[in-house]
Design a protein around this motif. Structure first.
Motif, PDB file in Angstrom:
ATOM      1  N   TYR A  22       0.834  -1.214   0.000  1.00  0.00           N
ATOM      2  CA  TYR A  22       0.000   0.000   0.000  1.00  0.00           C
ATOM      3  C   TYR A  22       0.865   1.259   0.000  1.00  0.00           C
ATOM      4  O   TYR A  22       0.520   2.266  -0.627  1.00  0.00           O
ATOM      5  CB  TYR A  22      -0.933   0.008   1.215  1.00  0.00           C
ATOM      6  N   PHE A  23       1.993   1.191   0.681  1.00  0.00           N
ATOM      7  CA  PHE A  23       2.923   2.326   0.694  1.00  0.00           C
ATOM      8  C   PHE A  23       3.472   2.575  -0.709  1.00  0.00           C
ATOM      9  O   PHE A  23       3.482   3.716  -1.195  1.00  0.00           O
ATOM     10  CB  PHE A  23       4.061   2.025   1.669  1.00  0.00           C
ATOM     11  N   ARG A  24       3.896   1.514  -1.396  1.00  0.00           N
ATOM     12  CA  ARG A  24       4.479   1.678  -2.722  1.00  0.00           C
ATOM     13  C   ARG A  24       3.416   1.982  -3.781  1.00  0.00           C
ATOM     14  O   ARG A  24       3.632   2.811  -4.670  1.00  0.00           O
ATOM     15  CB  ARG A  24       5.250   0.406  -3.102  1.00  0.00           C
ATOM     16  N   GLN A  25       2.277   1.302  -3.675  1.00  0.00           N
ATOM     17  CA  GLN A  25       1.268   1.422  -4.727  1.00  0.00           C
ATOM     18  C   GLN A  25       0.358   2.637  -4.554  1.00  0.00           C
ATOM     19  O   GLN A  25      -0.057   3.256  -5.545  1.00  0.00           O
ATOM     20  CB  GLN A  25       0.419   0.150  -4.758  1.00  0.00           C
ATOM     21  N   HIS A  26       0.072   2.980  -3.297  1.00  0.00           N
ATOM     22  CA  HIS A  26      -0.898   4.059  -3.038  1.00  0.00           C
ATOM     23  C   HIS A  26      -0.314   5.220  -2.248  1.00  0.00           C
ATOM     24  O   HIS A  26      -1.049   6.145  -1.880  1.00  0.00           O
ATOM     25  CB  HIS A  26      -2.102   3.498  -2.278  1.00  0.00           C
ATOM     26  N   GLN A  27       1.000   5.191  -1.993  1.00  0.00           N
ATOM     27  CA  GLN A  27       1.670   6.250  -1.250  1.00  0.00           C
ATOM     28  C   GLN A  27       1.034   6.466   0.132  1.00  0.00           C
ATOM     29  O   GLN A  27       0.972   7.589   0.647  1.00  0.00           O
ATOM     30  CB  GLN A  27       1.694   7.580  -2.025  1.00  0.00           C
ATOM     31  N   LEU A  28       0.538   5.396   0.718  1.00  0.00           N
ATOM     32  CA  LEU A  28      -0.067   5.476   2.035  1.00  0.00           C
ATOM     33  C   LEU A  28       1.003   5.751   3.087  1.00  0.00           C
ATOM     34  O   LEU A  28       2.127   5.253   2.980  1.00  0.00           O
ATOM     35  CB  LEU A  28      -0.779   4.154   2.356  1.00  0.00           C
ATOM     36  N   ARG A  29       0.643   6.531   4.078  1.00  0.00           N
ATOM     37  CA  ARG A  29       1.581   6.843   5.166  1.00  0.00           C
ATOM     38  C   ARG A  29       1.507   5.736   6.215  1.00  0.00           C
ATOM     39  O   ARG A  29       0.550   5.663   6.973  1.00  0.00           O
ATOM     40  CB  ARG A  29       1.239   8.197   5.785  1.00  0.00           C
ATOM     41  N   ILE A  30       2.503   4.867   6.216  1.00  0.00           N
ATOM     42  CA  ILE A  30       2.496   3.696   7.094  1.00  0.00           C
ATOM     43  C   ILE A  30       3.594   3.797   8.147  1.00  0.00           C
ATOM     44  O   ILE A  30       4.628   4.440   7.944  1.00  0.00           O
ATOM     45  CB  ILE A  30       2.665   2.381   6.306  1.00  0.00           C
ATOM     46  N   LYS A  31       3.335   3.117   9.281  1.00  0.00           N
ATOM     47  CA  LYS A  31       4.305   3.003  10.369  1.00  0.00           C
ATOM     48  C   LYS A  31       4.249   1.557  10.866  1.00  0.00           C
ATOM     49  O   LYS A  31       3.192   1.099  11.302  1.00  0.00           O
ATOM     50  CB  LYS A  31       3.955   3.950  11.525  1.00  0.00           C
ATOM     51  N   VAL A  32       5.352   0.842  10.790  1.00  0.00           N
ATOM     52  CA  VAL A  32       5.376  -0.568  11.180  1.00  0.00           C
ATOM     53  C   VAL A  32       6.425  -0.777  12.267  1.00  0.00           C
ATOM     54  O   VAL A  32       7.595  -0.429  12.088  1.00  0.00           O
ATOM     55  CB  VAL A  32       5.689  -1.482   9.972  1.00  0.00           C
ATOM     56  N   VAL A  33       5.988  -1.331  13.400  1.00  0.00           N
ATOM     57  CA  VAL A  33       6.934  -1.689  14.458  1.00  0.00           C
ATOM     58  C   VAL A  33       6.831  -3.187  14.724  1.00  0.00           C
ATOM     59  O   VAL A  33       5.785  -3.800  14.514  1.00  0.00           O
ATOM     60  CB  VAL A  33       6.678  -0.913  15.768  1.00  0.00           C
ATOM     61  N   ARG A  34       7.938  -3.758  15.158  1.00  0.00           N
ATOM     62  CA  ARG A  34       7.984  -5.176  15.532  1.00  0.00           C
ATOM     63  C   ARG A  34       8.177  -5.249  17.043  1.00  0.00           C
ATOM     64  O   ARG A  34       9.224  -4.859  17.564  1.00  0.00           O
ATOM     65  CB  ARG A  34       9.110  -5.886  14.791  1.00  0.00           C
ATOM     66  N   ILE A  35       7.151  -5.770  17.719  1.00  0.00           N
ATOM     67  CA  ILE A  35       7.122  -5.789  19.175  1.00  0.00           C
ATOM     68  C   ILE A  35       7.791  -7.048  19.702  1.00  0.00           C
ATOM     69  O   ILE A  35       7.455  -8.157  19.291  1.00  0.00           O
ATOM     70  CB  ILE A  35       5.668  -5.729  19.676  1.00  0.00           C
ATOM     71  N   PHE A  36       8.720  -6.854  20.626  1.00  0.00           N
ATOM     72  CA  PHE A  36       9.309  -7.978  21.358  1.00  0.00           C
ATOM     73  C   PHE A  36       8.582  -8.112  22.701  1.00  0.00           C
ATOM     74  O   PHE A  36       7.771  -7.273  23.063  1.00  0.00           O
ATOM     75  CB  PHE A  36      10.805  -7.749  21.550  1.00  0.00           C
ATOM     76  N   ASN A  37       8.878  -9.189  23.420  1.00  0.00           N
ATOM     77  CA  ASN A  37       8.125  -9.528  24.632  1.00  0.00           C
ATOM     78  C   ASN A  37       7.865  -8.315  25.525  1.00  0.00           C
ATOM     79  O   ASN A  37       8.803  -7.636  25.945  1.00  0.00           O
ATOM     80  CB  ASN A  37       8.885 -10.587  25.437  1.00  0.00           C
ATOM     81  N   THR A  38       6.595  -8.080  25.802  1.00  0.00           N
ATOM     82  CA  THR A  38       6.164  -6.952  26.611  1.00  0.00           C
ATOM     83  C   THR A  38       5.318  -7.459  27.765  1.00  0.00           C
ATOM     84  O   THR A  38       4.579  -8.437  27.619  1.00  0.00           O
ATOM     85  CB  THR A  38       5.354  -5.957  25.754  1.00  0.00           C
ATOM     86  N   TYR A  39       5.417  -6.806  28.906  1.00  0.00           N
ATOM     87  CA  TYR A  39       4.681  -7.249  30.084  1.00  0.00           C
ATOM     88  C   TYR A  39       4.200  -6.037  30.873  1.00  0.00           C
ATOM     89  O   TYR A  39       4.642  -4.905  30.641  1.00  0.00           O
ATOM     90  CB  TYR A  39       5.568  -8.130  30.970  1.00  0.00           C
ATOM     91  N   GLY A  40       3.291  -6.282  31.802  1.00  0.00           N
ATOM     92  CA  GLY A  40       2.793  -5.212  32.659  1.00  0.00           C
ATOM     93  C   GLY A  40       1.370  -5.478  33.102  1.00  0.00           C
ATOM     94  O   GLY A  40       0.780  -6.512  32.770  1.00  0.00           O
TER      95      GLY A  40
END
Length: 321
Positions: free
Chosen positions: A162-180
């Protein structure tokens, strides 16, 4: 409080991470629309937000289209623990793939920024350690964890198409083990498992020999990373690792929780689950350089807060069923 008030959609808003994100966005002065189908999310996680006039919750499954008006979208909807995502693996794949299509389509129509909560599981059982964002992973496409691992990998593919084809503004994060606080006590995640077993005086289950490692990030630190990532310029797309770069063997985590709770629980060993990674630790150089972010909550402090939460919930009888 931010100078620019926005209307922000959070999918999975009643979940562990989603509820903390909603709380943070409200504190920053935004209007928040949370959607959740309550498969793993819980109303108790957001009950304290219900009276806030800037907060709205909608019951919705994002495998179906959603028609709302918002400025930004955080896509967090998906079971995140093996117990939960393996319960209905077909639905897990659907929420990752169809959910991504629907949120990307909504963002395209609205010209909104859209954030994808991806996962360290895209790296599978890694042969590179610690994991950098350019590592392509070692994933079993037909194993019991593939519904989640491959679903998240496909979602990343869709976001960048979608970013390449439609110039959508994307934000991608990869989450590691989270707790709380607000982790579910029965979701099979190691921190909640160990704490609940310790508080109940039960044996603490160690899978394998306990020397497999994970790196644990406290939820407040992770949410700070989310907000910083969403605020970056449009040319910052990610993926960016968010997690704690200090890894710890499982047996050492269990011993620390035994000490902090004062339990008389014993550690017992069970066989290692299929495709369970032996090592998982992020390289967060990109997060440090791009976002100025790194975890600040120390493990003992985060564990103490989490233990206090579970202790209160157990005393109130919330986890008795």
């Amino acid at each position: 409080m931010t100078d620019l008030k926005k209307r922000i959609l959070v999918t999975g808003g009643a979940g562990f991470l989603g509820s903390h994100l909603c709380e943070r966005l409200l504190a920053d002065g935004h209007d928040v629309l949370a959607v959740d189908n309550y498969f793993t999310g819980q109303r108790d996680n957001i009950s304290h937000l219900m009276g806030n006039p800037h907060f709205e919750i909608m019951r919705h499954d994002i495998t179906f289209p959603l028609y709302v008006e918002v400025d930004e979208i955080y896509n967090l909807a998906c079971p995140a623990s093996p117990v939960r995502y393996q319960f209905d693996p077909v639905q897990t794949t659907k929420v990752n793939v169809l959910g991504a299509v629907n949120m990307l389509g909504l963002a395209k129509r609205l010209k909104a920024k859209v954030f994808q909560a991806s996962t360290s599981e895209v790296y599978g059982d890694p042969t590179v350690h610690p994991q950098t964002e350019d590592y392509r992973g070692s994933v079993n496409t037909i194993g019991p964890r593939a519904c989640y691992d491959e679903g998240k990998r496909c979602a990343e593919t869709l976001f960048f198409d979608y970013f390449r084809q439609h110039q959508l503004r994307i934000k991608v994060v990869r989450i590691f083990n989270t707790y709380g606080p607000r982790m579910h006590p029965n979701d099979g995640r190691v921190v909640s498992n160990f704490i609940v077993q310790a508080l109940r005086g039960e044996n603490i289950t160690i899978f394998g020999d306990g020397m497999q490692t994970r790196a644990f990030c406290y939820v407040d630190d992770l949410i700070e990373g989310f907000v910083r990532m969403m605020a970056t310029q449009d040319d910052v797309t990610g993926p960016i690792n968010l997690g704690n770069p200090v890894e710890l063997p499982m047996i050492h985590l269990a011993e620390r929780i035994v000490e902090l709770t004062g339990t008389k629980s014993r550690l017992i060993n069970h066989p290692l689950p299929v495709d369970d990674p032996m090592q998982r630790c992020p390289d967060i150089s990109k997060a440090r350089d791009t976002l100025g972010w790194q975890p600040i909550v120390q493990l003992d402090e985060g564990l103490s807060r989490t233990i206090a939460y579970f202790d209160h919930q157990l005393a109130a009888g919330f986890f008795n069923t």
